[in-house]
Every structure is written in structure tokens, then in C-alpha cells.
Design a protein around this motif. Sequence first.
Motif, mmCIF file in Angstrom:
data_model
loop_
_atom_site.group_PDB
_atom_site.id
_atom_site.type_symbol
_atom_site.label_atom_id
_atom_site.label_comp_id
_atom_site.label_asym_id
_atom_site.label_seq_id
_atom_site.Cartn_x
_atom_site.Cartn_y
_atom_site.Cartn_z
ATOM 1 N N GLU A 6 41.369 50.693 42.759
ATOM 2 C CA GLU A 6 42.318 51.393 41.509
ATOM 3 C C GLU A 6 43.197 52.587 42.268
ATOM 4 N N ILE A 7 42.803 53.111 43.469
ATOM 5 C CA ILE A 7 43.694 54.056 44.050
ATOM 6 C C ILE A 7 45.116 53.348 44.462
ATOM 7 N N LEU A 8 44.782 52.121 45.142
ATOM 8 C CA LEU A 8 45.790 51.439 45.714
ATOM 9 C C LEU A 8 46.657 50.670 44.872
ATOM 10 N N GLY A 9 46.120 50.134 43.867
ATOM 11 C CA GLY A 9 46.781 49.238 43.055
ATOM 12 C C GLY A 9 47.160 47.979 43.581
ATOM 13 N N CYS A 10 46.630 47.420 44.430
ATOM 14 C CA CYS A 10 46.962 46.211 45.298
ATOM 15 C C CYS A 10 45.906 45.163 44.995
ATOM 16 N N LYS A 11 46.032 43.976 45.441
ATOM 17 C CA LYS A 11 45.031 43.059 45.193
ATOM 18 C C LYS A 11 44.009 43.097 46.233
ATOM 19 N N HIS A 12 44.285 43.065 47.395
ATOM 20 C CA HIS A 12 43.163 43.218 48.512
ATOM 21 C C HIS A 12 42.871 44.566 49.257
ATOM 22 N N PRO A 13 41.670 44.896 49.466
ATOM 23 C CA PRO A 13 41.332 46.236 49.875
ATOM 24 C C PRO A 13 41.838 46.314 51.447
ATOM 25 N N ILE A 14 43.108 46.120 51.717
ATOM 26 C CA ILE A 14 43.427 46.098 53.243
ATOM 27 C C ILE A 14 44.895 47.000 53.250
ATOM 28 N N ILE A 15 44.567 47.953 54.175
ATOM 29 C CA ILE A 15 45.878 48.938 54.238
ATOM 30 C C ILE A 15 46.413 48.608 55.654
ATOM 31 N N GLN A 16 47.702 48.850 55.388
ATOM 32 C CA GLN A 16 48.465 48.562 56.751
ATOM 33 C C GLN A 16 48.365 49.660 57.575
ATOM 34 N N VAL A 169 35.339 54.732 51.145
ATOM 35 C CA VAL A 169 35.566 54.796 52.481
ATOM 36 C C VAL A 169 36.314 53.702 52.894
ATOM 37 N N VAL A 170 37.140 53.668 53.811
ATOM 38 C CA VAL A 170 37.866 52.672 54.253
ATOM 39 C C VAL A 170 37.618 52.671 55.916
ATOM 40 N N ALA A 171 37.325 51.492 56.520
ATOM 41 C CA ALA A 171 37.024 51.388 58.025
ATOM 42 C C ALA A 171 38.350 51.200 58.757
ATOM 43 N N ALA A 172 38.802 52.077 59.658
ATOM 44 C CA ALA A 172 39.922 51.635 60.599
ATOM 45 C C ALA A 172 39.744 51.735 61.852
ATOM 46 N N GLY A 173 39.756 50.414 62.488
ATOM 47 C CA GLY A 173 39.423 50.229 64.196
ATOM 48 C C GLY A 173 38.595 48.995 64.191
ATOM 49 N N GLY A 174 39.142 48.094 65.168
ATOM 50 C CA GLY A 174 38.147 46.974 65.579
ATOM 51 C C GLY A 174 38.238 45.814 64.512
ATOM 52 N N ILE A 175 39.176 45.730 63.708
ATOM 53 C CA ILE A 175 39.173 44.770 62.836
ATOM 54 C C ILE A 175 40.376 43.738 62.952
ATOM 55 N N ALA A 176 40.277 42.657 63.078
ATOM 56 C CA ALA A 176 41.376 41.784 62.913
ATOM 57 C C ALA A 176 41.297 40.197 62.286
ATOM 58 N N ASP A 177 40.084 40.064 61.824
ATOM 59 C CA ASP A 177 39.773 38.834 61.152
ATOM 60 C C ASP A 177 38.624 39.062 60.118
ATOM 61 N N ILE A 194 44.430 47.980 59.082
ATOM 62 C CA ILE A 194 44.428 47.263 60.028
ATOM 63 C C ILE A 194 45.764 47.717 60.871
ATOM 64 N N GLY A 195 45.542 48.075 62.107
ATOM 65 C CA GLY A 195 46.633 48.513 62.916
ATOM 66 C C GLY A 195 47.352 47.492 63.946
ATOM 67 N N THR A 196 46.543 47.160 64.919
ATOM 68 C CA THR A 196 47.032 46.474 66.156
ATOM 69 C C THR A 196 47.168 45.115 65.824
ATOM 70 N N ALA A 197 46.103 44.405 64.872
ATOM 71 C CA ALA A 197 46.380 43.040 64.270
ATOM 72 C C ALA A 197 47.776 43.026 63.785
ATOM 73 N N LEU A 198 48.200 43.888 62.876
ATOM 74 C CA LEU A 198 49.442 43.943 62.258
ATOM 75 C C LEU A 198 50.828 44.096 63.176
ATOM 76 N N LEU A 199 50.308 44.927 64.214
ATOM 77 C CA LEU A 199 51.279 45.278 65.132
ATOM 78 C C LEU A 199 51.917 43.999 65.873
ATOM 79 N N ALA A 200 50.946 43.231 66.172
ATOM 80 C CA ALA A 200 51.050 41.998 66.958
ATOM 81 C C ALA A 200 51.516 40.729 65.787
ATOM 82 N N SER A 201 51.923 40.936 64.708
ATOM 83 C CA SER A 201 52.228 39.916 63.740
ATOM 84 C C SER A 201 53.596 39.450 64.019
ATOM 85 N N GLU A 202 53.845 38.475 63.467
ATOM 86 C CA GLU A 202 55.395 37.957 63.491
ATOM 87 C C GLU A 202 56.363 39.024 62.916
ATOM 88 N N GLU A 203 56.087 39.539 61.764
ATOM 89 C CA GLU A 203 56.931 40.364 60.883
ATOM 90 C C GLU A 203 57.258 41.797 61.625
#
Length: 297
Positions: A6-16, A169-177, A194-203
Motif C-alpha cells: 500500500e505504501i509503495l503502490g507497486c506490484k512486487h514488494p521489492i525496492i531497488q 519491515v523490509v529486509a536489505a542485504g544478502g538477497i539476489a534470488d 536489493i542493491g548488489t544484484a541490481l547493480l550487476a544487472s544489464e540496465e
Amino acid sequence: MTQLLEILGCKHPIIQGPIGHLNDPKMVAAVSEAGAFGMLALGFERDLGNIKRMINEVRELTDKPFGANLMIAINPKNDAILELLTEEGVKTVTTSAGSPKKLYPKIKELGLKVLHVCLAAPPAVKAADAGADGVIASGTESGGLRTAGPESTNLILVPLVCDIVKLPVVAAGGIADRRGYRAALALGAQGVQIGTALLASEESPARQAYKEAIIGCGDAGTTLLPVGGITMRTIINPKLEGLMASGADLSKEYAAGNRNKAWSKGDFDLYPAGAGQISALINEIRPVKDIIEEMVS
Ligand SMILES: Cc1cc2nc3c(=O)[nH]c(=O)nc-3n(C[C@H](O)[C@H](O)[C@H](O)COP(=O)(O)O)c2cc1C
């Protein structure tokens, strides 16, 4: 629907995970288009015109919601940035690196939703008291700035924070899959950052050399580099490995002022690549959409 969605207003509970010196509207739009929550990293950004330009660029690429990260103790322009974000229709921000007390009266006055990044449990209570709408619990395995003291991993920190604050609560750290994503939800988190996994993404706007450093990083391949009383998790490259073996004072070997230049050029002798321990599980450069879709599958 969870409180977090509800706070984010997006489909998946995943924050860049915002990446301070590597900010790119195209990347933010790619994350939001994939159904997650794209984030502009405004921790070091002081140019309001540039921020406005970046917001417009994201909007040209997606009509999906996105947010912005502010580093409380680092950026003197935070008040003006918050006003601009509100004018431009950004509804949710995250805060990190500082006490929420300082910025939250303004955030509340503007009617923005806010989640605060907590590297330990006591700051989560303070964030809740200051009026945070949610907290981002970030364990020691995470990439980014860390404390110089003892820290817990997310396996401990996330349930601890879930037990003591009555907020999403959102968990940040150690998640890539999907394994890490599901583990975080099992620990009580409503979502992940998700920090590192998106940092290594194509885009990702990171240089190819940066992405390859993450891919090439194995188990126990990162360390906490001291920087001015705090630390930054970085990938151990041959130069850093040599310095560590020689017992050199690492706080004197690398200047935080060189970080931006080093990361944007891919010059990791000047300053090692910032990344989380999760680098060990990241083995290829993939499109953002594939990363998000696999995670929630
Ligand atoms: C190179 C780098 C720079 C970061 N810069 C910021 C930042 O500017 N603001 C912030 O709140 N978090 C920052 N972080 C933390 C990430 O947003 C995210 O919480 C963290 O990377 C999650 O851990 P993971 O890397 O294991 O996914 C940074 C992380 C990395 C790796």
C-alpha cells in the motif's frame, strides 16, 4: 494487500537499493516497469535542476510509481529536495545515514510516506517513534555504508526488528534470488531491498568492469573498509588483499573523496568496488525484469 505494498503502490514488494554515486533514471524506470519499486539515489545529489530532470526522464519511461532515497546527515539540500519531490508527485521516500528526528517533521508536513534504513534494532525503535511508516532492516552482509562496530546478519536482525516495531519491515542485504526473497519473508519481512544484484544487472549504469567485479567475487570476497569512523563493504581485489595482508592502516590507503571517480571509471585500485556479500551468488549479468521475475516466482 500488505501495508508495504500500500505504501509503495507497486506490484512486487521489492525496492531497488539506491546506489549513491550510480544514479540513472533509465535504471529506475526499468525496475518500476518490472513491477518493483525504482529508487533515485539522492544521498549525494545537490543539484535541484538535475533532480527535476531525472524525475521527468523516469516519467517519460514509465507511469509506474518510484521513490527516492535521502541520506540524512550527508546532504544539506534535503529540505529543498523533499519539497521538489512533493511538487513532482513522488509519494514515498527512504532515509538512511542519520537520525530520522532531523528530517521527519518536514517529511510528515509534506505528507510523504517514509521508510528508514536501520543497521541495528535500536534505531528501528527511534525511527518508529519519529513517525516512520516502515523500516528497512539492513544486516551486516549488505552492501553500502556500515558501522565500524559489531553488527548482526539479517537472519538475526530482521526477526528482531519485526518483534520490536509494529511497522512493515523490509529486509536489505544478502538477497539476489527467490531463495533469499522467500527467506526474508519467512523471517517476517513484508518485502526486500536489493542493491548488489541490481547493480550487476544489464540496465545498471555501472561500468562493465564493476559488474564483472561483482560476478567474479566469491565466498568471503568482501570486507568492511574503514572510512572516517564508519565502514563501506567493498570487494577485495589484489591491491586490497595485499594491503590487508601487510597489516596496513586501510583508512589511510583509500580516500572516500575518490569513491565517485573510482566507481564511475571502474578504477578499483583507486577505491575498491562497493558491493554486498551476496556478490558470491551473482554469476551473470541479467536484465532487471529477469531478476525480479525469478525472485517472485
Ligand atoms: C555501492 C553501493 C552504494 C550504496 N549507496 C547507498 C545509498 O546511497 N543510500 C542508501 O540508503 N543505501 C545505499 N546502499 C545500500 C543499498 O541501497 C542496499 O540497501 C544494499 O545494497 C542491500 O544489500 P545487497 O547489496 O546485499 O542487496 C549502497 C549499496 C552499495 C552496494
